[in-house]
Design a protein around this motif. Structure first.
Motif, PDB file in Angstrom:
ATOM      1  N   ASN B 125      50.497 -46.923 -24.551  1.00  0.00           N
ATOM      2  CA  ASN B 125      51.439 -46.374 -25.535  1.00  0.00           C
ATOM      3  C   ASN B 125      52.325 -47.245 -26.401  1.00  0.00           C
ATOM      4  OD1 ASN B 125      51.190 -42.603 -25.576  1.00  0.00           O
ATOM      5  ND2 ASN B 125      50.218 -44.019 -26.847  1.00  0.00           N
ATOM      6  N   ILE B 126      52.692 -48.220 -25.505  1.00  0.00           N
ATOM      7  CA  ILE B 126      53.539 -49.294 -26.342  1.00  0.00           C
ATOM      8  C   ILE B 126      52.628 -50.062 -27.739  1.00  0.00           C
ATOM      9  CG2 ILE B 126      55.054 -49.685 -24.653  1.00  0.00           C
ATOM     10  CD1 ILE B 126      53.742 -52.458 -24.141  1.00  0.00           C
ATOM     11  N   ARG B 180      56.173 -58.243 -21.811  1.00  0.00           N
ATOM     12  CA  ARG B 180      57.488 -57.524 -22.234  1.00  0.00           C
ATOM     13  C   ARG B 180      57.875 -56.432 -22.032  1.00  0.00           C
ATOM     14  NH1 ARG B 180      58.397 -60.381 -28.237  1.00  0.00           N
ATOM     15  NH2 ARG B 180      57.253 -62.404 -27.673  1.00  0.00           N
ATOM     16  N   THR B 183      59.071 -56.772 -18.274  1.00  0.00           N
ATOM     17  CA  THR B 183      60.476 -57.086 -18.393  1.00  0.00           C
ATOM     18  C   THR B 183      61.404 -56.023 -18.384  1.00  0.00           C
ATOM     19  OG1 THR B 183      59.645 -59.293 -19.141  1.00  0.00           O
ATOM     20  CG2 THR B 183      61.883 -59.127 -19.167  1.00  0.00           C
ATOM     21  N   ASP B 184      61.029 -55.407 -19.526  1.00  0.00           N
ATOM     22  CA  ASP B 184      61.975 -54.156 -19.782  1.00  0.00           C
ATOM     23  C   ASP B 184      62.255 -53.230 -18.700  1.00  0.00           C
ATOM     24  OD1 ASP B 184      63.034 -54.043 -22.356  1.00  0.00           O
ATOM     25  OD2 ASP B 184      61.521 -52.745 -23.212  1.00  0.00           O
ATOM     26  N   ALA B 187      64.549 -54.514 -16.045  1.00  0.00           N
ATOM     27  CA  ALA B 187      65.852 -54.566 -16.426  1.00  0.00           C
ATOM     28  C   ALA B 187      66.326 -53.394 -16.428  1.00  0.00           C
ATOM     29  CB  ALA B 187      66.006 -55.289 -17.565  1.00  0.00           C
TER      30      ALA B 187
ATOM     31  N   ALA C 164      62.216 -53.583 -28.307  1.00  0.00           N
ATOM     32  CA  ALA C 164      60.997 -52.647 -27.587  1.00  0.00           C
ATOM     33  C   ALA C 164      60.495 -51.728 -28.804  1.00  0.00           C
ATOM     34  CB  ALA C 164      61.469 -51.907 -26.461  1.00  0.00           C
ATOM     35  N   SER C 165      59.205 -51.357 -28.529  1.00  0.00           N
ATOM     36  CA  SER C 165      58.780 -50.350 -29.679  1.00  0.00           C
ATOM     37  C   SER C 165      57.673 -49.668 -28.803  1.00  0.00           C
ATOM     38  CB  SER C 165      58.311 -51.459 -30.656  1.00  0.00           C
ATOM     39  OG  SER C 165      57.246 -52.378 -30.236  1.00  0.00           O
ATOM     40  N   THR C 166      57.342 -48.602 -29.178  1.00  0.00           N
ATOM     41  CA  THR C 166      56.271 -47.637 -28.635  1.00  0.00           C
ATOM     42  C   THR C 166      55.587 -46.710 -29.687  1.00  0.00           C
ATOM     43  OG1 THR C 166      55.626 -46.369 -26.728  1.00  0.00           O
ATOM     44  CG2 THR C 166      57.856 -45.949 -27.759  1.00  0.00           C
ATOM     45  N   TYR C 167      54.456 -46.244 -29.294  1.00  0.00           N
ATOM     46  CA  TYR C 167      54.203 -44.861 -30.120  1.00  0.00           C
ATOM     47  C   TYR C 167      54.359 -43.799 -29.226  1.00  0.00           C
ATOM     48  CZ  TYR C 167      51.332 -47.437 -33.488  1.00  0.00           C
ATOM     49  OH  TYR C 167      51.082 -48.753 -34.312  1.00  0.00           O
ATOM     50  N   GLY C 271      66.763 -59.702 -20.283  1.00  0.00           N
ATOM     51  CA  GLY C 271      65.507 -59.393 -20.437  1.00  0.00           C
ATOM     52  C   GLY C 271      65.716 -57.624 -21.036  1.00  0.00           C
ATOM     53  N   GLN C 272      66.913 -57.165 -21.132  1.00  0.00           N
ATOM     54  CA  GLN C 272      66.905 -55.648 -21.289  1.00  0.00           C
ATOM     55  C   GLN C 272      66.694 -55.654 -22.930  1.00  0.00           C
ATOM     56  OE1 GLN C 272      70.513 -54.321 -19.989  1.00  0.00           O
ATOM     57  NE2 GLN C 272      70.014 -52.438 -20.027  1.00  0.00           N
ATOM     58  N   SER C 273      66.055 -54.748 -23.449  1.00  0.00           N
ATOM     59  CA  SER C 273      66.058 -54.421 -24.940  1.00  0.00           C
ATOM     60  C   SER C 273      67.194 -54.033 -25.441  1.00  0.00           C
ATOM     61  CB  SER C 273      64.705 -53.785 -25.323  1.00  0.00           C
ATOM     62  OG  SER C 273      63.573 -54.275 -24.816  1.00  0.00           O
ATOM     63  N   ARG C 279      57.516 -44.699 -32.476  1.00  0.00           N
ATOM     64  CA  ARG C 279      56.829 -44.404 -33.769  1.00  0.00           C
ATOM     65  C   ARG C 279      56.224 -43.022 -33.317  1.00  0.00           C
ATOM     66  NH1 ARG C 279      54.031 -50.124 -33.702  1.00  0.00           N
ATOM     67  NH2 ARG C 279      54.357 -49.890 -31.514  1.00  0.00           N
ATOM     68  N   TYR C 587      58.618 -55.036 -30.026  1.00  0.00           N
ATOM     69  CA  TYR C 587      57.957 -56.189 -29.215  1.00  0.00           C
ATOM     70  C   TYR C 587      57.327 -57.183 -30.113  1.00  0.00           C
ATOM     71  CZ  TYR C 587      58.441 -53.245 -24.821  1.00  0.00           C
ATOM     72  OH  TYR C 587      58.672 -52.671 -23.894  1.00  0.00           O
ATOM     73  N   ARG C 588      57.230 -57.087 -31.408  1.00  0.00           N
ATOM     74  CA  ARG C 588      56.193 -57.875 -32.109  1.00  0.00           C
ATOM     75  C   ARG C 588      56.969 -59.038 -32.846  1.00  0.00           C
ATOM     76  NH1 ARG C 588      51.580 -54.777 -35.096  1.00  0.00           N
ATOM     77  NH2 ARG C 588      51.315 -56.640 -35.979  1.00  0.00           N
ATOM     78  N   THR C 589      57.747 -59.817 -31.918  1.00  0.00           N
ATOM     79  CA  THR C 589      58.485 -60.975 -32.485  1.00  0.00           C
ATOM     80  C   THR C 589      57.735 -62.356 -31.809  1.00  0.00           C
ATOM     81  OG1 THR C 589      59.751 -60.945 -30.545  1.00  0.00           O
ATOM     82  CG2 THR C 589      60.428 -59.936 -32.625  1.00  0.00           C
TER      83      THR C 589
END
Ligand SMILES: [Zn+2]
Lengths: 106, 188, 987
Positions: B125-126, B180, B183-184, B187, C164-167, C271-273, C279, C587-589
């Motif tokens: 789902n990410i 990523r 990593t999250d 952390a 970070a991002s997610t649906y 590494g922590q967001s 979304r 995450y989209r970078t």
């Protein structure tokens, strides 16, 4: 991001899977017809679209889904989809669209 | 030179993430075929081939060494272990003689990630906008969809088991999201 | 502990001190404090300077609605965030906070001269003043405005944080965890559904955090809240997200939630967001966002220490901080009294309550009197005193004309309440004007969404709780004892004896908009609130007018002599709360910002030091420089090596579509201009594809593998659109055809070998294919093996040399490439990139679709009439090619150009004229589409689209360039090298 009901997949799917594909129910003339058409008539077919304010029949493509093109009636003011249906179905009449709207509103 | 040295999926690490609640792997070599068959022929094709093509879009059949999925009204996708190639190609050759259909070998077009574990739903789902609750996406469901900007085929073979098939050149992009996410997780 | 802290009071942890700094000075607060509450505990109210007039400002509010107290937080290199609301910013040990928009320091600010001269800075000042002369804009006006009018400075270093991002999906999303939202969550948790409860704050409770004294179901509200939080925590189907802002509400209950993860954490883990964007798609959305108290608009209402009554109440009850020691209150709503009582009950002296209303409910008055509080009704505040903190107010009774000075060190104000309609409005829910309370309220929903509690105009804890339960399908009726929320009166303007030009009553604190600015806008002819907003900038600051919109509307509608609904309401737009770009990207970078597709051979090219260029979303090797070579030298070498011996090129990005079925040839006849029925199995043909409008859309070589199977290639960038174009015609116009399309672009790695030694190279590696020219002629395709792996071997050429395109399954691509490259050493095999490929094809006059054509070029225009079938009854674009416009004289034609000076390589895109000395604007005939140095010819070559070009052969034309240089060039046929094509036939 809309949810769009794909008439093939038979479920609501996120808009990001779809691509818009222009006005629906514009039939490409066959070769004999093409030859018989004046430039003005051909231009009408090629370039002129309704640009409806309100219920608009339009095509969508479930590109990242079942890969099928299908048609939809959508309100261009509210952006709401009223109904989606498979290609081959006739352009819905105003009364049919009204029925769909009534059904959607319970 | 061995076949292994010739074969290169572009991603070198087989495992992206290995933990108790999430494991993401790159699947080894598979054969893949896109089957296009007239819906009216499915029953006959199934009878002649024993392929067990599901009728409903989104349906699948997982066999011992092959996985058959229905992606569109006239479209099926077959993924199988490499040693099933000869058997399948014999079946296809036979079908091509008696039916109007299209069979295309796309074995090398795709790469497949396997996701396992309690966190698999979260990991999918990410980037994938679908509702993956069992009610909406039950075990056995398959579909073409997207993972962020990459088109994928998503498969669910268990409550916590997913596959993400993508075209080869999109794999590093998808893998980047998993890295990523990993990593999250580490952390947090 | 600060001298304004009340020992043991509030929800902060009195046992845990937290040290932070503000403008370099160290302060102590408590765990649970915000920057604002901790500073106020230390008696600091001056937190910043205002946007335009640089006036000293303190916190007006207590949360995210805060317009004034914007600060910057620094936490090491690159981690600098401006414009954070001090009122919603949790402190941690070592936090570094600085104020904004002041120079040289907060207490003495040079920019404050704007305030002294504020008569010269009315609404629209910038629009009116900085408009002439034009040349002043870049050098004088803009730098001035940027320096003077400012929020915090933008960070100059790259953001080191990750996001970070997610649906996500749920059945019920509840926004806001006040009593309404909590009751909704409890009711929703009892059903078999996924429930998500979000709140911007660090803790759940909403208004319950700020107001104490009520009991719910027999328990003190604090105890009820604690139990509710525990119950929700236990409920498996409920996800509670604090520090999470619902920033936007989109179609079909798609809500963007921004969660802050680390801004409150003292030490960051690598590494922590920092933030996460959820979304969220919800089945149903329950909006319980509450209401925001309205300031009163009076002269001097922006002095530090003047704040919303509910804010002061929250500071005492939640943070245990008294906002002053001797406070006053100015109100037009009953709810402020409870706030004052809470402060009074904490041993804070109340100097006076000034109420603008004529009459007041007896029980409230009685409660005030029992506390010994002086209530002055039918009075206003005509001015305030004090410099960096309020010291006094002047109470003015308009009926009697009496004035009285009252000393105070804080002033609570309340102009009533504004329901929060932001997300409701994002969802396109309609709103209606409630004339009784003079607010907009939710009306008709546009989504499966409901507004409950104070954001629906339903005030009070009991009302909110019951509405919450009902909204989530519950039926609970809560037993609540609470102070009556009361009522109020809305004033558009408060009377004052002081002449308007000598007053300053702020409506929008953040953008420094006063009541006079709004009236001026109306006088100058702005009649719609949308225009008033843009002219005055009211409501356009980062707080989106949360505290100012309705006051502005009230003043504007009064000035216009209209009812508020006729003047309108400005549009609410996402984000509800200022949001970082980091959260929006998630995450989209970097490498995930967009897809970069690479071929199987790309790693080899990278290891050889190739320079890459983007083509569509592919990255392709552009050229392969050797040490010391520039692009020109590398390309010249690559071209020469290919023509002299052997070049190797990665053509894997070519689009490929397998067209299969008994009607495959019929379908190809429709899609391409040329005929396909008679193409033999094993033969190839170049195909040209048009859109229905007759213009060139794509091209490529097509091989027929079987009667019913074509291997179609497309341009690299064109693959997706060609596939769509084909599917579209197949599904919608020709569904009767028995043919299917499969994208095979990535099934095949394509290795192009060009040069006289191409055949010699592959011969030893090929099995099952007779490579002799007789059995494998130019434009043929065979299936067999190469290097032990299956291949579709094409004999084609895009260079004019003997050429092969070796298609192998993609995962073998790199292996085959490396094998051939190694074996090619004896022929000096030279890898080349897209630039050399372009030069070689231009020497042969082959077009690149999208470079030599631009979507307005017909086959005839491109000199390719030969490829348009005259016999086929139909193909896409056929009828359009007969349109009068497309057969008219004087269209632009693709021709070749040879410059007079062979060393001049024209610029692609340069315009072409007949006479370079004609007056400007010149009559431009067309432009250069392709231009290169041709190593094979020892001179430059170019292709161009030129009006009537075919009829200008040998004509001399000019290409004027900036700086007065006019290049001269001769029109020729676009075929520069080996016009007879003899080099294809090398043995
Ligand atoms: Zn579909």
């Amino acid at each position: 991001m809309f949810l769009i009901h794909c008439p093939h997949c038979q479920e609501d799917r996120p808009e990001i899977e779809f691509a818009y594909a222009g006005e629906a129910h514009i039939v490409r003339p066959g070769p004999e017809q093409q030859d018989a058409m004046s430039d003005a008539e051909w231009s009408e077919f090629m370039f002129i679209r309704d640009n409806v304010r309100g219920e608009h029949c339009e095509r969508w493509w479930h590109a990242n889904g079942c890969n099928m093109f299908f048609n939809a009636v959508r309100n261009t003011v509210s952006d709401k989809f009223i109904k989606t249906y498979k290609i081959g179905h006739k352009r819905p009449s105003a009364s049919q669209i009204q029925k769909w709207k009534d059904a959607a509103n319970g | 030179m061995s076949s292994d040295m010739k074969f290169d999926q572009g991603l070198t690490l087989p495992e992206i993430l290995s933990g108790n609640d999430l494991k993401i792997m790159l699947l080894p070599e598979k054969v893949r075929y896109s089957l296009r068959i007239k819906p009216s022929d499915i029953a006959a094709v199934n009878k002649a081939s024993g392929l067990k093509l599901p009728r409903k879009i989104g349906g699948s059949n997982l066999g011992k060494d092959q996985f058959v999925m229905c992606l569109g009204p006239d479209e099926w996708f077959v993924v199988a272990n490499v040693d099933a190639r000869d058997r399948l190609e014999k079946i296809f050759a036979k079908l091509e003689k008696s039916f109007t259909l299209s069979i295309t070998d796309v074995s090398h077009r795709n790469i497949c990630f396997g996701l396992m574990g309690a966190d698999a739903v979260k990991a999918v789902n990410i980037g994938c906008p679908l509702d993956l609750s069992l009610e909406h996406f039950p075990v056995g469901k398959v579909t073409r969809t997207v993972f962020e900007s990459a088109p994928i085929i998503l498969t669910r073979t268990g409550e916590d088991n997913f596959g993400i098939e993508c075209w080869r050149s999109f794999a590093p992009y998808i893998r980047g999201f998993f890295e990523r996410y990993a990593t999250d997780k580490a952390a947090a | 502990m600060g001298e304004y802290r009340k020992s043991g009071k509030g929800r902060v942890d009195h046992s845990e001190a937290v040290r932070f700094s503000f403008d370099g000075k160290s302060y102590e607060g408590l765990r649970g404090d915000t920057v604002a509450s901790a500073l106020m505990a230390n008696g600091v109210h001056l937190l910043g300077r205002s946007f335009k007039y640089h006036r000293p400002r303190g916190a007006v509010g207590v949360g995210f609605e805060e317009p004034n107290a914007l600060v910057t937080v620094r936490r090491g290199k690159g981690r600098m965030t401006p414009n954070l609301r001090a009122t919603a910013l949790e402190i941690y040990n070592g936090m570094e906070v600085t104020s904004q928009n002041r120079w040289p320091n907060l207490n003495f600010d040079i920019g404050a001269f704007n305030n002294t001269f504020s008569a010269f800075f009315p609404a629209g000042f910038y629009n009116k003043t900085f408009m002439w002369p034009k040349s002043f804009w870049d050098k004088v006006y803009e730098p001035f405005i940027r320096n003077m009018a400012g929020l915090g400075p933008a960070p100059t270093e790259p953001d080191p944080d990750v996001y970070a991002s997610t649906y996500a999906h749920c059945d019920v999303l509840i926004v806001g965890a006040g009593p309404a939202g909590l009751a909704a969550a409890i009711a929703a948790s009892k059903k078999d559904q996924r429930v998500v409860l979000v709140d911007e704050n660090t803790e759940l409770g909403g208004s319950l955090l700020g107001a104490t004294g009520a009991t719910i179901d027999g328990k003190p509200s604090e105890a009820w809240l604690a139990k509710t939080i525990k119950d929700l925590d236990k409920a498996q189907n409920v996800t509670v997200m604090t520090r999470t802002s619902a920033i936007g509400f989109y179609h079909d209950n798609f809500v963007a939630l921004s969660e802050r993860l680390t801004d409150h954490v003292p030490s960051l883990k690598p590494g922590q967001s920092r933030e996460k964007l959820h979304r969220m798609r919800a089945g149903r959305v329950i909006l319980a966002q509450g209401a925001i108290e309205r300031p009163l608009v009076f002269n001097g209402n922006d002095r530090p220490g003047v704040m919303l009554a509910s804010a002061a109440q929250t500071y005492i009850n939640r943070y245990g901080v008294g906002v002053g020691k001797n406070i006053a209150c100015f109100t037009a709503h009953d709810s402020a009294y409870q706030a004052v009582f809470d402060l009074a009950d904490s041993n804070i002296r109340v100097a006076a309550i000034v109420d603008a209303r004529k009459e007041l409910a007896a029980d409230i008055l009685a409660q005030a009197q029992s506390r010994g509080i002086d209530v002055i009704t039918n009075a206003v505040i005509s001015k305030t005193g004090g410099k960096n903190r309020i010291k006094s107010i002047e109470v003015y009774s308009p009926d009697t004309g009496t004035k009285r000075q009252v000393n105070c060190d804080a002033l609570l104000m309340s102009g009533g309440w504004t329901p929060s309609l932001h997300l409701w409005s994002h969802s396109k829910g309609s709103i209606k004007w409630d004339a009784a309370t003079k607010v907009y309220l939710p009306d008709q929903a546009n989504e499966n969404c409901v507004c409950i509690g104070a954001c629906n105009g339903d005030f009070g804890i009991k009302t909110a709780l019951n509405a919450g339960s009902k909204a989530a399908g519950g039926r609970k009726s809560y037993k609540v004892e609470e102070a009556d929320f009361g009522q109020g009166q809305i004033f558009d303007q408060l009377p004052n004896y002081i002449a308007p030009q000598k007053t300053k009553a702020f409506v929008d604190f953040q953008n420094d908009v006063t009541d006079k600015d709004i009236k001026l806008a109306v006088r100058e002819g702005f009649k719609s609130i949308e225009h008033v907003k843009r002219y005055t900038t009211n409501g356009m600051a980062t707080d989106q007018g949360k505290t100012s919109n309705l006051n502005a509307l009230e003043i504007a509608s009064k000035a216009l002599g209209k009812d508020a609904p006729q003047v309108g309401l400005t549009t609410f737009r996402p984000p509800y709360t200022p949001t970082t770009f980091g959260a929006i990207c998630g995450y989209r970078t970097d490498d995930l910002f967009e897809v970069t597709r690479k071929t199987p051979i790309d790693p080899w090219a990278e290891s050889q030091g190739a320079v890459f260029e983007p083509v569509g979303i592919w990255r392709r090797a552009w050229y392969f420089p050797k040490p010391g070579e520039d692009m020109h030298a590398a390309v010249a070498r690559e071209c020469k090596a290919t023509r002299d011996s052997l070049g190797i090129f990665d053509a894997s990005t070519l689009g490929k579509i397998e067209v299969v079925g008994p009607d495959a040839a019929k379908f190809m006849n429709i899609m391409y201009t040329n005929p396909w029925s008679k193409l033999g199995v094993g033969a190839c043909r170049y195909g040209l594809m048009l859109r229905e409008d007759g213009y060139i859309y794509d091209d490529g070589v097509v091989g027929r593998l079987a009667e019913d199977r074509f291997h179609v290639t497309t341009t690299t960038g064109g693959a997706p659109r060609v596939y769509r174009h084909m599917e579209d015609y197949l599904q919608t116009e020709f569904p009767e055809l028995e043919v299917w399309l499969t994208s095979t672009t990535e099934q095949w790695s394509v290795i192009a070998l060009n040069g006289p030694n191409a055949r010699k190279l592959i011969e030893p590696f090929v099995e099952g294919i007779d490579l002799s020219p007789e059995s494998f002629p130019h434009m043929a395709v065979r299936e067999g093996k190469i290097c032990g792996v299956p291949t579709r071997l094409f004999r084609v050429s895009f260079s004019g040399e003997l050429g092969f395109e070796v298609n192998v399954p993609a995962h073998f691509g790199k292996y085959v490439w490396e094998t051939l490259f190694e074996a090619g050493q004896k022929y000096d095999i030279t890898p080349y990139g897209t630039e050399t490929m372009h030069v070689l094809r231009a020497e042969k006059g082959f077009i690149i679709v999208g470079q030599d054509t631009d979507g307005t070029v017909t086959p005839h225009d491109a000199g390719m009439s030969w490829i348009v079938s005259k016999k086929k009854k139909d193909f896409v674009g056929k009828r359009s090619l007969q349109r009068s416009d497309l057969v008219a004289e004087g269209r632009k034609h693709l021709i070749g150009l040879l410059t007079d000076d062979p060393n001049v390589v024209l610029e692609e895109g340069a315009q072409i004229v007949t006479d370079p000395n004609q007056p400007i604007p010149m009559d431009m005939l067309g432009h250069v589409t392709s231009s290169y140095w041709s190593e094979a010819l020892g001179r430059s070559i170019a292709m161009a689209l030129v009006r009537d070009g075919f009829n200008r052969m040998d004509e001399e034309l000019y290409i004027p360039m900036p700086g007065g240089v006019n290049h001269k060039a001769k029109v020729v046929k676009p075929m520069f090298y080996d016009p007879k094509g003899e080099r294809l036939n090398v043995l």
